[in-house]
Design a protein around this motif. Structure first.
Motif: not given
Length: 306
Positions: A226-231, A199-201, A233-236, A58-65
């Motif tokens: 638990k907070i989904p912190y990886f989101i 939308v899912k994230l 990194l997705f934004i970053v 998911v983090i990797g897919l952020g590099f295409g947005m």
């Protein structure tokens, strides 16, 4: 000898996924068939690997947005997200009592259906102090429905001639787990994939208010949410891509490998589905999960189309 063969087959499938030889549905089927034919040599590590690989993908897919499109997509899906979560949780609470299902099991299935499948179950279970058996049953049912969704949703999308935007939004709302949401959208198109992931994230963040609500319902105190912190990194990753900090060729390769890693994740998901565990659950929890899933699927589709 069989153990050696099972390991060889296991890694051959993963190599095929890395090379892009197999797609999302095929990976899931291969995982399911593998666990029937062979004994999974890495079953103890599979669930941890699924969560880790999914986050990395998911983090990797952020590099295409891009920031502008992402914010617009999140805004468009906000009202449907709120309505679907509130209605699904309400219906889930009512059906759990009507069917006389264990309250914690019913709540985990409801949470997984309302927000994000396995991630929601993993986050809510310690808050309500659910035992391992209840968690396993909830995960098993959700993973089973996720597997079905991976095949059903693209087929229905094509039959109804849904646009990329419509299908991406529908996937994000109506399919439980992020892995299957992205897997279903992956074969439908890049635009559908971008919308579904975004939308899912944003929907995943609703784990926080649902955790607080769960603490209130089950009267538990002192449990950590638990907070989904990886989101973050997705934004970053989206910011890095939006400002072209990395070369386009690099971000393209990151997105490509993220898609391949997701296919590996779906193979692992398939390899963890246990027929024995599903048989031991009984019909009532499956009826609850299926009813909620059908409800959220039809409700969100009507909302999107009309």
């Amino acid at each position: 000898m069989k153990d050696i063969i099972s390991r060889i087959v296991y890694f051959l499938i993963i190599i095929c996924a890395v090379l892009g030889v197999i797609n999302s549905p095929t990976a899931l089927i291969l995982g399911f068939l593998y666990t029937i034919i062979f004994k999974n040599p890495f079953k103890a590590y599979s669930h941890k690997a699924i969560h880790l690989f999914l986050k990395i993908s998911v983090i990797g897919l952020g590099f295409g947005m891009f920031i502008k499109e992402t914010l617009e997509t999140s805004k468009n899906g906000l009202s449907l997200t709120i309505y679907s979560i509130l209605l699904t949780v309400t219906l889930g609470l009512l059906l759990t009592r009507l069917l006389k299902i264990d309250l914690k099991l019913g709540h985990l299935i409801t949470s997984g259906t309302a927000i994000c499948g396995g991630s929601a179950i993993a986050a809510i279970s310690p808050v309500i102090k659910a035992n391992s058996k209840i968690i396993s049953i909830a995960l098993g049912i959700v993973f089973l429905l996720n597997s079905i969704a991976l095949f059903v949703f693209p087929a229905v999308g094509h039959i109804l001639n849904l646009t990329q935007e419509q299908f991406g939004l529908w996937c994000a709302i109506a399919i439980h787990d992020t892995s299957s949401v992205v897997g279903a959208a992956l074969g439908y198109g890049d635009e559908a994939l971008r919308i579904a992931t975004t939308v899912k994230l944003s929907r995943t963040l609703w784990i926080i208010p649902l955790s607080i609500f769960s603490m209130f319902i089950f009267k538990t105190k002192g449990e950590k949410i638990k907070i989904p912190y990886f989101i973050i990194l997705f934004i970053v990753a989206i910011v890095i891509n939006s400002y072209h900090i990395l070369p386009e060729s690099t971000t393209h390769n990151i997105v490509l490998m993220s898609k391949r890693l997701l296919i590996i994740t779906l193979f692992l998901v398939g390899s963890t589905i246990s027929i024995k565990d599903l048989k031991s659950t009984g019909l009532k929890p499956i009826i609850l999960a299926l009813t909620l899933w059908i409800f959220i699927s039809i409700f969100s589709l009507i909302y999107i189309l009309y």
